[in-house]
Enzyme design. Structure first.
Site, PDB file in Angstrom:
ATOM      1  N   GLU A   1     -38.770 -24.486  22.416  1.00 31.53           N
ATOM      2  CA  GLU A   1     -40.422 -24.335  22.655  1.00 31.53           C
ATOM      3  C   GLU A   1     -40.808 -25.449  23.589  1.00 31.53           C
ATOM      4  O   GLU A   1     -41.864 -25.948  23.498  1.00 31.53           O
ATOM      5  CB  GLU A   1     -40.982 -24.163  21.648  1.00 31.53           C
ATOM      6  CG  GLU A   1     -40.522 -23.194  20.826  1.00 31.53           C
ATOM      7  CD  GLU A   1     -41.300 -22.837  19.232  1.00 31.53           C
ATOM      8  OE1 GLU A   1     -42.214 -23.688  18.982  1.00 31.53           O
ATOM      9  OE2 GLU A   1     -40.908 -22.196  18.535  1.00 31.53           O
TER      10      GLU A   1
ATOM     11  N   ASN B   1     -34.158 -22.520  23.660  1.00 30.03           N
ATOM     12  CA  ASN B   1     -34.581 -21.291  22.732  1.00 30.03           C
ATOM     13  C   ASN B   1     -36.181 -21.342  22.922  1.00 30.03           C
ATOM     14  O   ASN B   1     -36.913 -22.487  22.775  1.00 30.03           O
ATOM     15  CB  ASN B   1     -34.336 -21.843  21.355  1.00 30.03           C
ATOM     16  CG  ASN B   1     -34.599 -20.594  20.243  1.00 30.03           C
ATOM     17  OD1 ASN B   1     -34.117 -19.298  20.461  1.00 30.03           O
ATOM     18  ND2 ASN B   1     -35.408 -21.044  19.233  1.00 30.03           N
TER      19      ASN B   1
ATOM     20  N   HIS C   1     -40.320 -12.939  18.314  1.00 29.12           N
ATOM     21  CA  HIS C   1     -41.426 -12.454  17.199  1.00 29.12           C
ATOM     22  C   HIS C   1     -42.558 -11.569  17.902  1.00 29.12           C
ATOM     23  O   HIS C   1     -43.081 -11.888  18.683  1.00 29.12           O
ATOM     24  CB  HIS C   1     -41.992 -13.722  16.770  1.00 29.12           C
ATOM     25  CG  HIS C   1     -41.300 -14.882  16.357  1.00 29.12           C
ATOM     26  ND1 HIS C   1     -40.771 -14.519  15.015  1.00 29.12           N
ATOM     27  CD2 HIS C   1     -40.722 -16.048  16.651  1.00 29.12           C
ATOM     28  CE1 HIS C   1     -39.710 -15.699  14.773  1.00 29.12           C
ATOM     29  NE2 HIS C   1     -39.904 -16.658  15.635  1.00 29.12           N
TER      30      HIS C   1
ATOM     31  N   GLU D   1     -34.629 -15.091  16.592  1.00 32.28           N
ATOM     32  CA  GLU D   1     -35.802 -15.411  15.362  1.00 32.28           C
ATOM     33  C   GLU D   1     -36.374 -13.967  15.285  1.00 32.28           C
ATOM     34  O   GLU D   1     -37.614 -13.857  15.061  1.00 32.28           O
ATOM     35  CB  GLU D   1     -36.569 -16.315  15.441  1.00 32.28           C
ATOM     36  CG  GLU D   1     -36.074 -17.729  15.863  1.00 32.28           C
ATOM     37  CD  GLU D   1     -37.032 -18.688  16.033  1.00 32.28           C
ATOM     38  OE1 GLU D   1     -38.247 -18.633  15.485  1.00 32.28           O
ATOM     39  OE2 GLU D   1     -36.500 -19.887  16.434  1.00 32.28           O
TER      40      GLU D   1
ATOM     41  N   ASP E   1     -38.311 -10.758  14.632  1.00 34.98           N
ATOM     42  CA  ASP E   1     -39.094  -9.955  13.399  1.00 34.98           C
ATOM     43  C   ASP E   1     -40.169  -9.275  14.202  1.00 34.98           C
ATOM     44  O   ASP E   1     -40.676  -9.528  15.149  1.00 34.98           O
ATOM     45  CB  ASP E   1     -39.780 -11.017  12.229  1.00 34.98           C
ATOM     46  CG  ASP E   1     -40.606 -12.118  12.891  1.00 34.98           C
ATOM     47  OD1 ASP E   1     -40.999 -11.995  14.231  1.00 34.98           O
ATOM     48  OD2 ASP E   1     -40.671 -13.298  12.300  1.00 34.98           O
TER      49      ASP E   1
HETATM   50  O1  G3I Z   1     -41.852 -26.777   1.504  1.00 29.85           O
HETATM   51  C1  G3I Z   1     -43.141 -27.088   1.659  1.00 29.85           C
HETATM   52  C2  G3I Z   1     -43.645 -27.182   0.325  1.00 29.85           C
HETATM   53  O2  G3I Z   1     -43.092 -27.964  -0.449  1.00 29.85           O
HETATM   54  C3  G3I Z   1     -45.211 -27.291   0.425  1.00 29.85           C
HETATM   55  O3  G3I Z   1     -45.869 -27.476  -0.672  1.00 29.85           O
HETATM   56  C4  G3I Z   1     -45.854 -26.586   1.306  1.00 29.85           C
HETATM   57  C5  G3I Z   1     -47.244 -26.927   1.621  1.00 29.85           C
HETATM   58  O4  G3I Z   1     -47.883 -26.485   2.993  1.00 29.85           O
HETATM   59  O5  G3I Z   1     -45.175 -26.830   2.464  1.00 29.85           O
HETATM   60  C6  G3I Z   1     -43.728 -26.411   2.555  1.00 29.85           C
HETATM   61  O6  G3I Z   1     -43.264 -26.424   3.851  1.00 29.85           O
HETATM   62  C7  G3I Z   1     -43.493 -25.367   4.725  1.00 29.85           C
HETATM   63  C8  G3I Z   1     -42.236 -24.967   5.364  1.00 29.85           C
HETATM   64  O7  G3I Z   1     -42.663 -24.045   6.201  1.00 29.85           O
HETATM   65  C9  G3I Z   1     -41.426 -24.153   4.304  1.00 29.85           C
HETATM   66  O8  G3I Z   1     -42.023 -22.912   3.508  1.00 29.85           O
HETATM   67  C10 G3I Z   1     -44.384 -25.934   5.780  1.00 29.85           C
HETATM   68  O9  G3I Z   1     -45.663 -26.292   5.396  1.00 29.85           O
HETATM   69  C11 G3I Z   1     -44.459 -24.965   7.110  1.00 29.85           C
HETATM   70  O10 G3I Z   1     -44.806 -25.517   8.168  1.00 29.85           O
HETATM   71  C12 G3I Z   1     -43.093 -24.362   7.355  1.00 29.85           C
HETATM   72  O11 G3I Z   1     -43.298 -23.325   8.344  1.00 29.85           O
HETATM   73  C13 G3I Z   1     -42.206 -23.045   9.081  1.00 29.85           C
HETATM   74  C14 G3I Z   1     -42.470 -23.121  10.413  1.00 29.85           C
HETATM   75  O12 G3I Z   1     -41.580 -22.850  11.406  1.00 29.85           O
HETATM   76  C15 G3I Z   1     -43.019 -24.421  11.022  1.00 29.85           C
HETATM   77  O13 G3I Z   1     -43.152 -24.821  12.301  1.00 29.85           O
HETATM   78  C16 G3I Z   1     -41.770 -21.523   8.828  1.00 29.85           C
HETATM   79  O14 G3I Z   1     -41.079 -21.765   7.520  1.00 29.85           O
HETATM   80  C17 G3I Z   1     -40.782 -21.371   9.703  1.00 29.85           C
HETATM   81  O15 G3I Z   1     -40.145 -19.860   9.562  1.00 29.85           O
HETATM   82  C18 G3I Z   1     -41.073 -21.187  11.284  1.00 29.85           C
HETATM   83  O16 G3I Z   1     -39.808 -20.931  12.027  1.00 29.85           O
HETATM   84  C19 G3I Z   1     -40.512 -21.214  13.481  1.00 29.85           C
HETATM   85  C20 G3I Z   1     -39.026 -21.661  14.034  1.00 29.85           C
HETATM   86  O17 G3I Z   1     -38.757 -22.714  13.644  1.00 29.85           O
HETATM   87  C21 G3I Z   1     -39.349 -21.843  15.580  1.00 29.85           C
HETATM   88  N1  G3I Z   1     -39.897 -20.638  16.188  1.00 29.85           N
HETATM   89  C22 G3I Z   1     -40.971 -19.937  15.342  1.00 29.85           C
HETATM   90  C23 G3I Z   1     -40.689 -19.671  14.023  1.00 29.85           C
HETATM   91  C24 G3I Z   1     -41.842 -19.135  13.440  1.00 29.85           C
HETATM   92  O18 G3I Z   1     -43.015 -19.915  13.461  1.00 29.85           O
END
Ligand code: G3I
Length: 473
Positions: free
Chosen positions: A172, A214, A250, A279, A281
């Site tokens: 990105e 990516n 996405h 990715e 969806d």
């Molecule tokens: O695990 C913690 C948890 O302990 C905590 O209580 C909670 C509170 O916010 O956060 C949890 O972590 C989160 C994590 O996902 C696991 O669920 C993070 O806050 C959250 O920011 C994170 O989001 C991820 C996101 O990337 C961050 O940028 C998504 O799961 C993940 O699917 C998403 O993936 C991205 C790719 O890496 C890049 N392209 C876009 C894609 C979708 O946004």
């Protein structure tokens, strides 16, 4: 060996042995021979996503969260349907290097071990990204951040060397909208060359992994994808090591599957890189969602260098945008119409990708090619390429055997005054300043006649360039 890619769905699966699938599975399986031992389910070509994708030499993957590997429904679907996994968050910078220089691979290793034990390959995600940086990196800038990034890429790619099918090396890095510009970020402000430095560093650390750029909103032809296209074209022209481009894909009603999706994949493939849907969806439900999924899969199948598809999660409830129900399984793990559309599309055939090959050996980085023949010690030569920035550098050294095979090599070079090496990869240095002898490590000493390998080192001050003396054993 066929069972590795064509993993079974259980007693109800029907084996339809096809010679081509067997051959491709054997080729791909060579990289994960150990993993196949643990896979004993029956072949099920055409009845699961992974097996059906393997019929045309492709993979079908999913994002995996380590903390869900204790959920039996989740793991049941994962093991039955998929033959590639991407850690959803566990390989990101904030997860792997929470404090500078302190690496934590516990969660990511769990996913990699699960994949290996079940005959799946792994896409690494992501080495360098403006987002999900640890706090300490967010607070760095300039050469300190550049050095931290290089060290991060080196350490993580080295830790997983030999275990990753493809790395999202940079994620990105381009701005949305019509500017076609790079995204502003702390990494971008270290200098426009940060992307190629990341790719060169990743290649040096894991020469066997495909290296991908990516991004999202690059799925059709638009200003952003045009800018990525120009970068890939430039990298190919200059020998910057890049093997693939990932299209996140996405989609929802505000960002639908573009009408030129396949054409866009094809034009990138025509640059000489693999393309991967990384990715996927699609928000929605029912027939509309199913039709859109089918279109995406057919587009990949129609592009011979589209080597695989990864969906961004398993059940709708696992998704980063669960309310949009964008995945192939509902919250209870039942197959949705979208699943059936994908499976049918996979079973509808397609243009097979070229047989599995390791990433192309790229020529050495093209900064300052030597104007005089490299000084030869005996039996090998060494050419240097330098990435210099204010206060720091990375030097890449390509060692090439002469007319005869060699069993080991030592490269001797002298650092400019004031320069000091802070870390080295793929070689063992005798010191950090002045004249330094770099000796091969165990996996890169043996080179066939004319074959080459690369090592590198990072340092402070002004780095060396040009050529160095190489002596073979
Ligand atoms: O695990 C913690 C948890 O302990 C905590 O209580 C909670 C509170 O916010 O956060 C949890 O972590 C989160 C994590 O996902 C696991 O669920 C993070 O806050 C959250 O920011 C994170 O989001 C991820 C996101 O990337 C961050 O940028 C998504 O799961 C993940 O699917 C998403 O993936 C991205 C790719 O890496 C890049 N392209 C876009 C894609 C979708 O946004």
């Amino acid at each position: 060996m066929d069972k590795m890619l064509a993993r079974g769905s259980g007693s109800g699966s029907t084996a339809r042995p096809r010679p081509r699938a067997v051959l491709l599975s054997m080729v791909a399986g060579a990289a994960v021979v150990a993993a196949t031992v643990a896979v004993a389910s029956s072949a099920s070509a055409g009845t699961t996503l992974g097996a059906s994708a393997a019929e045309s030499g492709r993979y079908f993957g999913t994002a995996v969260a380590a903390n869900k590997l204790s959920d039996s429904t989740y793991v049941g679907i994962l093991n039955r349907e998929f033959n590639m996994v991407t850690p959803e968050n566990e390989m990101k910078w904030d997860a792997t290097e929470p404090s500078q220089g302190q690496f934590n691979y516990t969660s990511a290793d769990r996913i990699v071990s699960h994949a290996q034990a079940n005959g799946m390959r792994v896409r690494g995600h992501a080495l360098a990204w403006h987002s999900q940086q640890p706090g300490w990196a967010q607070n760095l800038s300039g050469s300190a951040l550049r050095q931290a990034m290089v060290n991060h890429v080196t350490q993580v790619a080295t830790h997983y060397r030999g275990k990753i099918y493809a790395w999202d090396v940079v994620n990105e890095a381009f701005a949305d909208g019509t500017s076609g510009a790079r995204r502003d970020s702390n990494l971008q402000r270290t200098g426009n060359d940060w992307i190629e430095v990341a790719f060169r560093t990743a290649r040096a650390a894991d020469p066997g992994a495909k290296l991908c750029y990516n991004d999202y909103n690059t799925d059709g032809q638009n200003a952003k994808s045009n800018a990525v296209y120009a970068m890939v074209q430039d990298f190919k022209a200059r020998g910057v090591p890049i093997d693939c481009v990932g299209f996140q894909s996405h989609f929802n009603s505000a960002s639908p599957v573009p009408s030129d999706y396949q054409a866009n994949l094809q034009r990138f493939a025509n640059l000489g890189v693999d393309v991967q849907i990384t990715e996927l969806d699609i928000e929605g439900s029912g027939t509309t969602q199913a039709d859109n999924y089918g279109r995406v899969v057919r587009a990949c199948l129609a592009v011979s260098r589209c080597t695989g598809i990864t969906v961004w999660g398993i059940r709708d409830t696992d998704s980063w945008r669960a309310s949009g129900t964008p995945l192939l399984f509902d919250g209870s793990g039942n197959k949705k119409p979208a699943y059936t559309a994908v499976l049918n599309a996979l079973n509808g055939g397609g243009t097979p990708p070229p047989t599995t090959t390791p990433p192309a050996t790229t020529p050495p980085p093209t900064t300052a090619p030597p104007t005089t023949p490299p000084p030869s010690g005996s039996g090998c030569t060494a050419t240097l390429a330098l990435n210099q920035w204010q206060g720091g550098f990375v030097t890449y050294v390509r060692v090439t055997a002469g007319a005869n095979p060699i069993n080991g090599w030592t490269v001797v070079l002298t650092l400019p005054g004031g320069a000091a090496i802070t870390n080295t990869w793929s070689a063992q240095p005798s010191g950090t300043t002045g004249t330094v002898n770099f000796r091969n490590v165990d996996y890169n000493g043996q080179l066939g006649a004319g074959a080459s390998t690369e090592f590198g080192f990072q340092g402070t001050g002004v780095g060396p360039s040009g050529t160095a003396t190489c002596t073979a054993r």
